[in-house]
Write a protein that holds these residues in place. Structure first.
Motif, PDB file in Angstrom:
ATOM      1  N   GLU A  95      68.771  -2.032 -22.840  1.00  0.00           N
ATOM      2  CA  GLU A  95      68.323  -0.656 -23.034  1.00  0.00           C
ATOM      3  C   GLU A  95      66.836  -0.524 -23.329  1.00  0.00           C
ATOM      4  O   GLU A  95      66.305   0.582 -23.281  1.00  0.00           O
ATOM      5  N   SER A  96      66.158  -1.639 -23.626  1.00  0.00           N
ATOM      6  CA  SER A  96      64.757  -1.541 -24.042  1.00  0.00           C
ATOM      7  C   SER A  96      63.753  -2.028 -23.003  1.00  0.00           C
ATOM      8  O   SER A  96      62.607  -1.597 -23.007  1.00  0.00           O
ATOM      9  N   GLY A  97      64.150  -2.976 -22.163  1.00  0.00           N
ATOM     10  CA  GLY A  97      63.201  -3.592 -21.244  1.00  0.00           C
ATOM     11  C   GLY A  97      62.347  -4.662 -21.900  1.00  0.00           C
ATOM     12  O   GLY A  97      61.517  -5.290 -21.239  1.00  0.00           O
ATOM     13  N   LEU A  98      62.512  -4.892 -23.197  1.00  0.00           N
ATOM     14  CA  LEU A  98      61.719  -5.895 -23.901  1.00  0.00           C
ATOM     15  C   LEU A  98      62.037  -7.297 -23.391  1.00  0.00           C
ATOM     16  O   LEU A  98      63.162  -7.575 -22.982  1.00  0.00           O
ATOM     17  N   ALA A  99      61.063  -8.174 -23.439  1.00  0.00           N
ATOM     18  CA  ALA A  99      61.223  -9.543 -22.937  1.00  0.00           C
ATOM     19  C   ALA A  99      61.701 -10.516 -24.014  1.00  0.00           C
ATOM     20  O   ALA A  99      62.318 -11.532 -23.701  1.00  0.00           O
ATOM     21  N   ARG A 100      61.401 -10.224 -25.282  1.00  0.00           N
ATOM     22  CA  ARG A 100      61.852 -11.127 -26.352  1.00  0.00           C
ATOM     23  C   ARG A 100      62.115 -10.319 -27.620  1.00  0.00           C
ATOM     24  O   ARG A 100      61.237  -9.599 -28.096  1.00  0.00           O
ATOM     25  N   ILE A 101      63.329 -10.479 -28.123  1.00  0.00           N
ATOM     26  CA  ILE A 101      63.779  -9.817 -29.342  1.00  0.00           C
ATOM     27  C   ILE A 101      64.380 -10.898 -30.232  1.00  0.00           C
ATOM     28  O   ILE A 101      65.206 -11.689 -29.771  1.00  0.00           O
ATOM     29  N   SER A 102      63.973 -10.912 -31.494  1.00  0.00           N
ATOM     30  CA  SER A 102      64.466 -11.941 -32.417  1.00  0.00           C
ATOM     31  C   SER A 102      65.299 -11.315 -33.528  1.00  0.00           C
ATOM     32  O   SER A 102      64.909 -10.284 -34.094  1.00  0.00           O
ATOM     33  N   PRO A 103      66.422 -11.938 -33.879  1.00  0.00           N
ATOM     34  CA  PRO A 103      67.182 -11.446 -35.028  1.00  0.00           C
ATOM     35  C   PRO A 103      66.400 -11.700 -36.321  1.00  0.00           C
ATOM     36  O   PRO A 103      65.778 -12.742 -36.475  1.00  0.00           O
ATOM     37  N   LEU A 104      66.420 -10.737 -37.223  1.00  0.00           N
ATOM     38  CA  LEU A 104      65.783 -10.912 -38.521  1.00  0.00           C
ATOM     39  C   LEU A 104      66.751 -11.482 -39.538  1.00  0.00           C
ATOM     40  O   LEU A 104      66.336 -11.864 -40.629  1.00  0.00           O
ATOM     41  N   SER A 105      68.025 -11.516 -39.186  1.00  0.00           N
ATOM     42  CA  SER A 105      69.055 -12.087 -40.054  1.00  0.00           C
ATOM     43  C   SER A 105      70.289 -12.354 -39.214  1.00  0.00           C
ATOM     44  O   SER A 105      70.481 -11.729 -38.183  1.00  0.00           O
ATOM     45  N   ASP A 106      71.118 -13.247 -39.691  1.00  0.00           N
ATOM     46  CA  ASP A 106      72.399 -13.471 -39.020  1.00  0.00           C
ATOM     47  C   ASP A 106      73.497 -12.620 -39.658  1.00  0.00           C
ATOM     48  O   ASP A 106      74.646 -12.685 -39.275  1.00  0.00           O
ATOM     49  N   ARG A 107      73.135 -11.793 -40.636  1.00  0.00           N
ATOM     50  CA  ARG A 107      74.102 -10.942 -41.328  1.00  0.00           C
ATOM     51  C   ARG A 107      74.160  -9.547 -40.715  1.00  0.00           C
ATOM     52  O   ARG A 107      73.205  -9.090 -40.085  1.00  0.00           O
ATOM     53  N   VAL A 108      75.246  -8.871 -40.967  1.00  0.00           N
ATOM     54  CA  VAL A 108      75.395  -7.461 -40.613  1.00  0.00           C
ATOM     55  C   VAL A 108      74.401  -6.670 -41.462  1.00  0.00           C
ATOM     56  O   VAL A 108      74.280  -6.908 -42.665  1.00  0.00           O
ATOM     57  N   PHE A 109      73.703  -5.744 -40.832  1.00  0.00           N
ATOM     58  CA  PHE A 109      72.760  -4.889 -41.555  1.00  0.00           C
ATOM     59  C   PHE A 109      73.453  -3.631 -42.085  1.00  0.00           C
ATOM     60  O   PHE A 109      73.202  -3.192 -43.194  1.00  0.00           O
ATOM     61  N   ASP A 110      74.329  -3.042 -41.259  1.00  0.00           N
ATOM     62  CA  ASP A 110      74.978  -1.795 -41.631  1.00  0.00           C
ATOM     63  C   ASP A 110      76.232  -1.600 -40.798  1.00  0.00           C
ATOM     64  O   ASP A 110      76.354  -2.158 -39.705  1.00  0.00           O
ATOM     65  N   VAL A 111      77.163  -0.825 -41.320  1.00  0.00           N
ATOM     66  CA  VAL A 111      78.350  -0.395 -40.586  1.00  0.00           C
ATOM     67  C   VAL A 111      78.411   1.120 -40.702  1.00  0.00           C
ATOM     68  O   VAL A 111      78.240   1.668 -41.798  1.00  0.00           O
ATOM     69  N   ASP A 112      78.626   1.779 -39.578  1.00  0.00           N
ATOM     70  CA  ASP A 112      78.723   3.229 -39.580  1.00  0.00           C
ATOM     71  C   ASP A 112      79.879   3.634 -38.673  1.00  0.00           C
ATOM     72  O   ASP A 112      79.852   3.358 -37.472  1.00  0.00           O
ATOM     73  N   ILE A 113      80.861   4.276 -39.243  1.00  0.00           N
ATOM     74  CA  ILE A 113      82.018   4.743 -38.470  1.00  0.00           C
ATOM     75  C   ILE A 113      81.828   6.236 -38.245  1.00  0.00           C
ATOM     76  O   ILE A 113      81.685   7.006 -39.197  1.00  0.00           O
ATOM     77  N   HIS A 114      81.789   6.626 -36.984  1.00  0.00           N
ATOM     78  CA  HIS A 114      81.520   8.024 -36.664  1.00  0.00           C
ATOM     79  C   HIS A 114      82.310   8.447 -35.434  1.00  0.00           C
ATOM     80  O   HIS A 114      82.699   7.626 -34.615  1.00  0.00           O
ATOM     81  N   GLU A 115      82.521   9.757 -35.325  1.00  0.00           N
ATOM     82  CA  GLU A 115      83.281  10.304 -34.195  1.00  0.00           C
ATOM     83  C   GLU A 115      82.372  10.572 -33.008  1.00  0.00           C
ATOM     84  O   GLU A 115      81.274  11.107 -33.161  1.00  0.00           O
ATOM     85  N   SER A 136      61.045  -6.875 -32.311  1.00  0.00           N
ATOM     86  CA  SER A 136      60.468  -7.064 -30.985  1.00  0.00           C
ATOM     87  C   SER A 136      59.372  -8.113 -31.073  1.00  0.00           C
ATOM     88  O   SER A 136      58.528  -8.071 -31.968  1.00  0.00           O
ATOM     89  N   GLU A 137      59.403  -9.054 -30.142  1.00  0.00           N
ATOM     90  CA  GLU A 137      58.395 -10.107 -30.124  1.00  0.00           C
ATOM     91  C   GLU A 137      57.472 -10.014 -28.909  1.00  0.00           C
ATOM     92  O   GLU A 137      56.323 -10.424 -28.981  1.00  0.00           O
ATOM     93  N   ALA A 138      57.985  -9.495 -27.785  1.00  0.00           N
ATOM     94  CA  ALA A 138      57.164  -9.435 -26.568  1.00  0.00           C
ATOM     95  C   ALA A 138      57.760  -8.450 -25.574  1.00  0.00           C
ATOM     96  O   ALA A 138      58.975  -8.234 -25.543  1.00  0.00           O
ATOM     97  N   GLY A 139      56.886  -7.891 -24.739  1.00  0.00           N
ATOM     98  CA  GLY A 139      57.321  -7.041 -23.642  1.00  0.00           C
ATOM     99  C   GLY A 139      56.985  -5.582 -23.858  1.00  0.00           C
ATOM    100  O   GLY A 139      56.688  -5.146 -24.963  1.00  0.00           O
ATOM    101  N   GLN A 140      57.039  -4.848 -22.761  1.00  0.00           N
ATOM    102  CA  GLN A 140      56.812  -3.405 -22.772  1.00  0.00           C
ATOM    103  C   GLN A 140      58.161  -2.704 -22.676  1.00  0.00           C
ATOM    104  O   GLN A 140      59.048  -3.161 -21.967  1.00  0.00           O
ATOM    105  N   ILE A 141      58.308  -1.590 -23.379  1.00  0.00           N
ATOM    106  CA  ILE A 141      59.579  -0.876 -23.328  1.00  0.00           C
ATOM    107  C   ILE A 141      59.706  -0.110 -22.015  1.00  0.00           C
ATOM    108  O   ILE A 141      58.724   0.359 -21.441  1.00  0.00           O
ATOM    109  N   ALA A 142      60.942  -0.032 -21.541  1.00  0.00           N
ATOM    110  CA  ALA A 142      61.275   0.712 -20.325  1.00  0.00           C
ATOM    111  C   ALA A 142      62.693   1.244 -20.486  1.00  0.00           C
ATOM    112  O   ALA A 142      63.628   0.472 -20.692  1.00  0.00           O
ATOM    113  N   ALA A 143      62.856   2.541 -20.420  1.00  0.00           N
ATOM    114  CA  ALA A 143      64.156   3.170 -20.625  1.00  0.00           C
ATOM    115  C   ALA A 143      65.140   2.781 -19.535  1.00  0.00           C
ATOM    116  O   ALA A 143      64.788   2.674 -18.364  1.00  0.00           O
TER     117      ALA A 143
END
Length: 182
Positions: A95-115, A136-143
């Motif tokens: 969804e972003s077009g980014l070339a490199r994305i790194s996790p900042l943690s191996d844990r769940v950040f949030d849970v949101d249950i919604h309709e 984001s580590e590298a790349g240009q965004i593209a929708a």
């Protein structure tokens, strides 16, 4: 603070009453629904989302969702893949077009249950959305074709772009998470 783990989802550090309630509902759903990671609107389903921060961690990448016509974090359906951190990262790339994305943690950040509202194809149903934190580590965004636009939204301006409590939770949870408190 307590920690809890779910297979296919990971470890979550429960800090608030909201965290405990969302996690309890997610655990119950995953424990009773054999197609939890599928896409059946009759039962609801687990989804994976990514809060992608800019390299300086001062902005978050949001997508203006075509179907819902609102700004949200990146993410999507598991489509049968019972590895939600993988799904969140895959959706972030798609969804972003980014070339490199790194996790900042191996844990769940949030849970949101919604309709999710009913539409021409599906009845109203719940998304058990599990969110992870990335940078984001590298790349240009593209929708992608799923959004009208993408934007790096400064965290200080988040409430001016969206009123979604599921997105605004980022600001209140981010500082303790990055400082190692979560």
């Amino acid at each position: 603070m307590s920690r809890s783990t779910l297979t296919g989802i990971g470890c979550y550090c429960l800090q608030s009453a909201r965290d405990r309630e969302m996690w309890r509902r997610l655990q119950a759903f995953c424990g009773t629904e054999p197609q939890a990671f599928g896409r059946n609107p009759q039962t609801g389903h687990v989804t994976g989302s990514a809060f992608v921060l800019s390299p300086d961690r001062n902005s978050v990448l949001l997508t203006h969702h075509k179907k819902l016509n609102r700004w949200f974090q990146l993410g999507g359906h598991c489509d049968g893949i019972a590895d939600v951190p993988f799904v969140a990262l895959k959706e972030a790339y798609e969804e972003s077009g980014l070339a490199r994305i790194s996790p900042l943690s191996d844990r769940v950040f949030d849970v949101d249950i919604h309709e999710i509202p009913a539409n021409a194809r599906d009845c109203a149903h719940l998304h058990y959305d599990v969110r992870y934190l990335f940078q984001s580590e590298a790349g240009q965004i593209a929708a992608s074709g799923e959004s009208h636009a993408l934007a790096w939204v400064p965290l200080t301006q988040l409430a001016k772009v969206t009123q979604s409590s599921g997105v605004l939770v980022l600001r209140e949870k981010l500082a303790p998470f990055l400082s190692g408190g979560a």
